[in-house]
Design an enzyme around this catalytic site. Structure first.
Site, short mmCIF file in Angstrom:
data_model
loop_
_atom_site.label_atom_id
_atom_site.label_comp_id
_atom_site.label_asym_id
_atom_site.label_seq_id
_atom_site.Cartn_x
_atom_site.Cartn_y
_atom_site.Cartn_z
N GLY A 124 17.93 32.48 10.61
CA GLY A 124 18.47 31.18 10.95
C GLY A 124 18.23 30.24 9.79
O GLY A 124 17.24 30.38 9.06
N ALA A 168 14.09 27.66 7.64
CA ALA A 168 14.61 29.02 7.84
C ALA A 168 13.64 29.83 8.68
O ALA A 168 12.44 29.55 8.72
CB ALA A 168 14.84 29.70 6.49
N ASP A 169 14.19 30.83 9.35
CA ASP A 169 13.37 31.77 10.10
C ASP A 169 14.08 33.11 10.14
O ASP A 169 15.31 33.16 10.21
CB ASP A 169 13.11 31.28 11.53
CG ASP A 169 11.97 32.03 12.17
OD1 ASP A 169 10.80 31.67 11.90
OD2 ASP A 169 12.22 33.01 12.90
N THR A 170 13.31 34.19 10.10
CA THR A 170 13.88 35.54 10.08
C THR A 170 13.16 36.41 11.10
O THR A 170 11.94 36.38 11.20
CB THR A 170 13.74 36.16 8.67
OG1 THR A 170 14.43 35.33 7.73
CG2 THR A 170 14.33 37.57 8.62
#
Length: 194
Positions: A104, A67-69
């Site tokens: 994501g 995940a990425d923010t």
């Protein structure tokens, strides 16, 4: 099936624990700086994918979650602050305004790679310099995209959100459930609360 979180984020760990998953943490060593994208949604999907692939490449018979923010305001990607001064600058920029949070998400098994993103709009109250200084002095904003954590004391200054709350924390749980189900893993049948 073993589940691995490819992230060192304590908030993502807490969210997976919240839904009752048994998992291990293997932080990704992927070079995120090499990912250049103008579109924020594409950027977070690629970043989540790179993290996931870096961990999955060394393991089989498991499901890896990456995940990425990021925070975007006025077309500008706002990452984690570099220091307290930068955190104050970011919070002044976002004060009284609406920004967009993109997360994501990537789920990989030996057979499948599934990627998506979620978007949430967040509106801050007008923040005084005193409030910003006091919040930054806590140290809380220094490791967070956009220099704030909605799930902590800063939640008092979030006037409105439009979209998924957990997306703002860094893990859009409804999307995670959908991706894992599509990968053949039903969280509801395997969590420790069942």
């Amino acid at each position: 099936m073993e589940i691995i979180l490819a992230s060192k984020s304590p908030r993502r760990r807490e969210l997976l624990q919240l839904v009752g998953l048994d998992f291990s943490v293997v932080p990704s060593n992927a070079d995120e700086s090499a990912i250049l994208e103008d579109d924020p949604a594409t950027l977070v999907r690629r970043l989540a994918s790179v993290k996931c692939e870096a961990v999955k490449s060394a393991r089989s018979d498991c499901l890896v979650i990456g995940a990425d923010t990021i925070v975007v305001y006025d077309g500008q990607v706002i990452g984690k602050p570099t220091d307290a001064h930068d955190a104050k600058r970011i919070l002044r920029l976002l004060s009284g305004k609406t920004h967009t949070v993109y997360s994501g998400l990537c789920v990989m098994t030996d057979e499948k790679k599934l990627v998506c993103h979620d978007t949430t709009y967040v509106t801050f109250a007008d923040l005084s310099d005193e409030v910003i200084d006091a919040y930054v002095a806590t140290g809380d904003p220094l490791d967070k995209a956009g220099a704030y954590g909605i799930q902590g004391m800063f939640g008092m200054f979030v006037e409105k959100i439009d979209g998924n709350y957990f997306n703002v924390i860094g893990m859009p749980l409804p999307r995670l459930y959908e991706l894992m189900l599509s990968a053949g893993v039903d969280i509801m049948k395997m969590n420790r609360f069942s």
